[in-house]
Design a protein around this motif. Structure first.
Motif, PDB file in Angstrom:
ATOM      1  N   ALA A 180      33.236  14.138  62.485  1.00  0.00           N
ATOM      2  CA  ALA A 180      33.624  14.655  61.348  1.00  0.00           C
ATOM      3  C   ALA A 180      34.390  15.645  61.144  1.00  0.00           C
ATOM      4  O   ALA A 180      35.110  16.124  60.002  1.00  0.00           O
ATOM      5  N   ARG A 181      34.688  16.526  62.247  1.00  0.00           N
ATOM      6  CA  ARG A 181      35.945  17.294  62.119  1.00  0.00           C
ATOM      7  C   ARG A 181      37.192  16.709  61.751  1.00  0.00           C
ATOM      8  O   ARG A 181      38.025  17.188  61.036  1.00  0.00           O
ATOM      9  N   PHE A 182      37.593  15.527  62.329  1.00  0.00           N
ATOM     10  CA  PHE A 182      38.668  14.726  61.833  1.00  0.00           C
ATOM     11  C   PHE A 182      38.614  14.094  60.528  1.00  0.00           C
ATOM     12  O   PHE A 182      39.867  14.171  59.827  1.00  0.00           O
ATOM     13  N   GLN A 183      37.630  14.047  60.180  1.00  0.00           N
ATOM     14  CA  GLN A 183      37.629  13.688  58.483  1.00  0.00           C
ATOM     15  C   GLN A 183      37.840  14.997  57.709  1.00  0.00           C
ATOM     16  O   GLN A 183      38.573  14.803  56.662  1.00  0.00           O
ATOM     17  N   PRO A 266      30.581   7.739  62.430  1.00  0.00           N
ATOM     18  CA  PRO A 266      31.696   6.805  62.901  1.00  0.00           C
ATOM     19  C   PRO A 266      31.889   5.302  62.237  1.00  0.00           C
ATOM     20  O   PRO A 266      32.867   5.150  61.887  1.00  0.00           O
ATOM     21  N   ALA A 267      30.786   4.663  62.077  1.00  0.00           N
ATOM     22  CA  ALA A 267      31.058   3.455  61.536  1.00  0.00           C
ATOM     23  C   ALA A 267      31.363   3.228  60.150  1.00  0.00           C
ATOM     24  O   ALA A 267      32.220   2.359  60.060  1.00  0.00           O
ATOM     25  N   GLU A 268      30.984   4.040  59.092  1.00  0.00           N
ATOM     26  CA  GLU A 268      31.369   3.999  58.061  1.00  0.00           C
ATOM     27  C   GLU A 268      32.936   4.600  57.715  1.00  0.00           C
ATOM     28  O   GLU A 268      33.692   4.061  57.040  1.00  0.00           O
ATOM     29  N   ALA A 269      33.120   5.593  58.680  1.00  0.00           N
ATOM     30  CA  ALA A 269      34.374   6.074  58.633  1.00  0.00           C
ATOM     31  C   ALA A 269      35.616   4.952  59.214  1.00  0.00           C
ATOM     32  O   ALA A 269      36.671   4.910  58.546  1.00  0.00           O
ATOM     33  N   ARG A 270      35.312   4.294  60.250  1.00  0.00           N
ATOM     34  CA  ARG A 270      35.905   3.155  60.534  1.00  0.00           C
ATOM     35  C   ARG A 270      36.104   2.150  59.470  1.00  0.00           C
ATOM     36  O   ARG A 270      37.127   1.497  59.407  1.00  0.00           O
ATOM     37  N   ARG A 271      34.995   1.969  58.959  1.00  0.00           N
ATOM     38  CA  ARG A 271      35.004   0.985  57.882  1.00  0.00           C
ATOM     39  C   ARG A 271      36.200   1.206  56.589  1.00  0.00           C
ATOM     40  O   ARG A 271      37.011   0.356  56.154  1.00  0.00           O
ATOM     41  N   ARG A 272      35.978   2.503  56.105  1.00  0.00           N
ATOM     42  CA  ARG A 272      36.917   2.977  55.128  1.00  0.00           C
ATOM     43  C   ARG A 272      38.498   3.124  55.749  1.00  0.00           C
ATOM     44  O   ARG A 272      39.331   2.746  54.891  1.00  0.00           O
TER      45      ARG A 272
END
Length: 327
Positions: A180-183, A266-272
């Motif tokens: 979340a912090r990286f996003q 994490p999974a959705e962030a990697r997918r995007r």
């Protein structure tokens, strides 16, 4: 064309937004909300209908299994016979509803398909010159559409699209994790790059996962959004700016944020992230030599640097640092 007295209304101050909201000359907008099966559809519709904008309509595209009974009850939806020109081919439209509670709201139920199909359906049904595509998961204030439309109102002839940032913020109901912090940092960096670089380029490319406003006639001229593109929005940004020699068309990126949304898991962030990289590679392969005839060499070079070279360089620096520490 706007006269001198009207152009003065198009500044970027709160007072100018109030003047734009009260002006009859502010161009109307069709807002497309592709909700799929989102559970936040009601909140998103309520936010959009509360926007402080002179004239607009909201077109909700439901293209996944969803509980239409709840939407029908909340917004008093009534099935209507609606005749429109199906300029862009889409999957079959099952039903079209109008709201008895608010006449600006239309709900379209269609067969599920690619995201580009939902966008093409919204373009077909839109009545106004500019079409804003808003994700259902963001929160925004009542002046968001006025801020987003400001670049198009200044130059409605050459501007064919406006990209607006969405700030990603950690959910306040739980402590933010590392992802979340990286996003959040990526969101801040994207806005910083726009203010330092993208905002100074004549032709631009919009931010990842933002709110985009399209000029409807320009989208129709290039036969709508492509189903083959990894990112239909990025593909459209390139295609709309092809004919710059005799008919200048510009896509601009706004320095302001349309609103905020929660950070993904994490999974959705990697997918995007994977989808954006595939889209960048696809754009590099498709537009390499021809990019100068579309967005221009400077814009394309910066796009490659931001989307491909910089992530590789960051990965290399981190890898070498870890290897050095281990050694």
């Amino acid at each position: 064309r706007l006269g001198a007295s009207e152009v003065l209304l198009l500044g970027d101050t709160p007072d100018s937004y109030d003047a734009m909201a009260a002006s009859r000359l502010t161009m109307p907008v069709s807002v497309v909300l592709p909700i799929g099966s989102s559970e936040r559809a009601h909140d998103a519709i309520a936010q959009l209908l509360a926007l402080n904008y002179p004239e607009f309509e909201v077109i909700v595209v439901v293209d996944a299994p969803a509980d239409m009974s709840r939407l029908s009850a909340e917004w008093q939806l009534e099935t209507r016979e609606f005749f429109y020109r199906r300029t862009l081919e889409t999957s079959p439209v099952r039903r079209i509803f109008r709201s008895l509670r608010d006449g600006r709201l239309m709900v379209v139920e269609k067969d599920p398909d690619h995201r580009s199909d939902a966008l093409n359906c919204g373009i077909n049904l839109a009545r106004f010159r500019f079409v804003a595509v808003v994700p259902p998961t963001i929160a925004f204030d009542r002046s968001a559409l006025l801020r987003a439309m400001a670049p198009a109102l200044r130059d409605p002839v050459s501007v064919v699209g406006v990209g607006n940032h969405i700030e990603r913020v950690p959910d306040q109901r739980r402590s933010p994790d590392r992802e979340a912090r990286f996003q959040r940092l990526r969101s801040i960096r994207s806005m910083m790059f726009t203010r330092l670089f993208w905002g100074h380029l004549r032709h631009g490319l919009g931010p990842e996962d933002g709110v985009v406003i399209w000029r409807r006639d320009a989208v129709l001229q290039v036969n709508g959004f492509s189903r083959r593109a990894a990112d239909p929005d990025l593909d459209m940004m390139f295609r709309l700016q092809q004919h710059v020699s005799h008919d200048e068309r510009r896509f601009v990126t706004s320095e302001d944020a349309f609103g905020q949304t929660d950070t993904d898991g994490p999974a959705e962030a990697r997918r995007r992230a994977n989808m954006r990289q595939r889209a960048a590679l696809q754009a590099a392969a498709s537009w390499g030599p021809g990019a100068s005839r579309s967005v221009g060499f400077r814009t394309f070079a910066y796009f490659l640097e931001a989307e491909l070279i910089t992530p590789l360089a960051q990965f290399w620096v981190v890898s070498v640092t870890l290897a050095g520490a281990a050694a």
